[in-house]
Design an enzyme around this catalytic site. Sequence first.
Site, PDB file in Angstrom:
ATOM      1  N   ILE A  99      39.455 -43.525 -35.767  1.00 18.10           N
ATOM      2  CA  ILE A  99      39.902 -44.856 -35.333  1.00 18.10           C
ATOM      3  C   ILE A  99      41.053 -45.305 -36.216  1.00 18.10           C
ATOM      4  O   ILE A  99      40.933 -45.331 -37.447  1.00 18.10           O
ATOM      5  CB  ILE A  99      38.736 -45.861 -35.388  1.00 18.10           C
ATOM      6  CG1 ILE A  99      37.651 -45.409 -34.412  1.00 18.10           C
ATOM      7  CG2 ILE A  99      39.221 -47.260 -35.062  1.00 18.10           C
ATOM      8  CD1 ILE A  99      36.329 -46.114 -34.608  1.00 18.10           C
ATOM      9  N   ASN A 114      46.501 -43.756 -25.866  1.00 19.51           N
ATOM     10  CA  ASN A 114      45.284 -42.960 -26.027  1.00 19.51           C
ATOM     11  C   ASN A 114      44.741 -42.552 -24.663  1.00 19.51           C
ATOM     12  O   ASN A 114      44.849 -43.290 -23.694  1.00 19.51           O
ATOM     13  CB  ASN A 114      44.221 -43.807 -26.746  1.00 19.51           C
ATOM     14  CG  ASN A 114      42.905 -43.076 -26.930  1.00 19.51           C
ATOM     15  OD1 ASN A 114      42.877 -41.921 -27.385  1.00 19.51           O
ATOM     16  ND2 ASN A 114      41.802 -43.720 -26.587  1.00 19.51           N
ATOM     17  N   HIS A 116      41.234 -41.615 -22.749  1.00 18.19           N
ATOM     18  CA  HIS A 116      39.783 -41.742 -22.927  1.00 18.19           C
ATOM     19  C   HIS A 116      39.071 -41.331 -21.639  1.00 18.19           C
ATOM     20  O   HIS A 116      39.483 -41.751 -20.551  1.00 18.19           O
ATOM     21  CB  HIS A 116      39.409 -43.174 -23.315  1.00 18.19           C
ATOM     22  CG  HIS A 116      37.957 -43.311 -23.631  1.00 18.19           C
ATOM     23  ND1 HIS A 116      37.346 -42.622 -24.657  1.00 18.19           N
ATOM     24  CD2 HIS A 116      36.962 -44.035 -23.043  1.00 18.19           C
ATOM     25  CE1 HIS A 116      36.071 -42.911 -24.697  1.00 18.19           C
ATOM     26  NE2 HIS A 116      35.806 -43.766 -23.725  1.00 18.19           N
ATOM     27  N   GLU A 185      42.129 -35.781 -16.364  1.00 21.94           N
ATOM     28  CA  GLU A 185      42.778 -36.198 -17.612  1.00 21.94           C
ATOM     29  C   GLU A 185      44.152 -35.552 -17.755  1.00 21.94           C
ATOM     30  O   GLU A 185      45.124 -36.209 -18.136  1.00 21.94           O
ATOM     31  CB  GLU A 185      41.919 -35.798 -18.810  1.00 21.94           C
ATOM     32  CG  GLU A 185      40.694 -36.647 -18.996  1.00 21.94           C
ATOM     33  CD  GLU A 185      40.019 -36.362 -20.325  1.00 21.94           C
ATOM     34  OE1 GLU A 185      39.660 -37.322 -20.995  1.00 21.94           O
ATOM     35  OE2 GLU A 185      39.856 -35.177 -20.684  1.00 21.94           O
TER      36      GLU A 185
HETATM   37  C1  GAR Z   1      39.201 -35.484 -23.940  1.00 24.63           C
HETATM   38  O1  GAR Z   1      38.177 -35.527 -22.990  1.00 24.63           O
HETATM   39  C2  GAR Z   1      39.597 -36.889 -24.372  1.00 24.63           C
HETATM   40  O2  GAR Z   1      39.571 -37.809 -23.328  1.00 24.63           O
HETATM   41  C3  GAR Z   1      38.533 -37.192 -25.397  1.00 24.63           C
HETATM   42  O3  GAR Z   1      38.456 -35.999 -26.137  1.00 24.63           O
HETATM   43  C4  GAR Z   1      38.677 -34.887 -25.255  1.00 24.63           C
HETATM   44  C5  GAR Z   1      39.673 -33.941 -25.886  1.00 24.63           C
HETATM   45  O4  GAR Z   1      39.783 -32.748 -25.142  1.00 24.63           O
HETATM   46  N1  GAR Z   1      38.895 -38.330 -26.193  1.00 24.63           N
HETATM   47  C6  GAR Z   1      38.039 -39.293 -26.536  1.00 24.63           C
HETATM   48  O5  GAR Z   1      36.849 -39.238 -26.280  1.00 24.63           O
HETATM   49  C7  GAR Z   1      38.633 -40.471 -27.278  1.00 24.63           C
HETATM   50  N2  GAR Z   1      37.659 -41.478 -27.469  1.00 24.63           N
HETATM   51  P1  GAR Z   1      40.932 -31.685 -25.503  1.00 24.63           P
HETATM   52  O6  GAR Z   1      40.842 -31.443 -27.019  1.00 24.63           O
HETATM   53  O7  GAR Z   1      40.575 -30.461 -24.720  1.00 24.63           O
HETATM   54  O8  GAR Z   1      42.250 -32.277 -25.106  1.00 24.63           O
END
Ligand code: GAR
Length: 205
Positions: A99, A114, A116, A185
């Site tokens: 954070i 960001n 999420h 995403e």
């Molecule tokens: C993703 O699902 C992203 O949305 C999440 O971490 C993952 C990373 O995946 N982020 C959060 O939860 C933020 N609070 P990646 O390393 O394969 O891109």
Amino acid sequence: MEPRGRLVVMISGFGSNLQAILDACREGRLWAEVVLVVSNRRDAYGLIRAARAGVPTLYFPLRPYRERGLDRIAYDQDLADQIAPYRPDLIVLAGWMHILSSAFLDRFPGRVINLHPALPGMFPGRDAIRRAFEAYRRGEISCSGCMVHYVTPEVDAGPVLVQAEVPLYPEDTLERFEARMHEAEHRILVEGIRRALERLRSCEP
Ligand code: GAR
């Protein structure tokens, strides 16, 4: 022609979203370049993705700060100092699991976004995909989604740039739902970056 947007991407893990950004830049779907990838974890696979793409990397852990009795503010200030010389147009948190306080955010106003894996106001914090899946199983929600938003000191909240619904189905496993979420995403993250860069350009004198 406009210069390419300068992106600093911050990660903590696998980096599939970083890869989506790198691919979009390489294929000309996003008029931008990744000038630095930052990780707070040494074993983040995203660091390998960055190195393969020839992008400079910075491993910047919190632990030495904790060991010296320093607080997160000191970490956030030093992190901002490390990033500033790369002159980012945008700082993209793509699976960054730390954070960031105002000590960092105030250095890059309107430039930190960001991703999420939940819709606005739903499941802030870690494990949002699993928590949404479990809530669906309990009959509490019928659909989830993901969003790209400007970062505020509040966790996984702030003005939304783009969001997408991701449906849940009775026959879903967590893995299937997760795969569908990541697909969404990868799409909205590129779109969110595009929109944030456009906004910055439209504000230029
Ligand atoms: C993703 O699902 C992203 O949305 C999440 O971490 C993952 C990373 O995946 N982020 C959060 O939860 C933020 N609070 P990646 O390393 O394969 O891109």
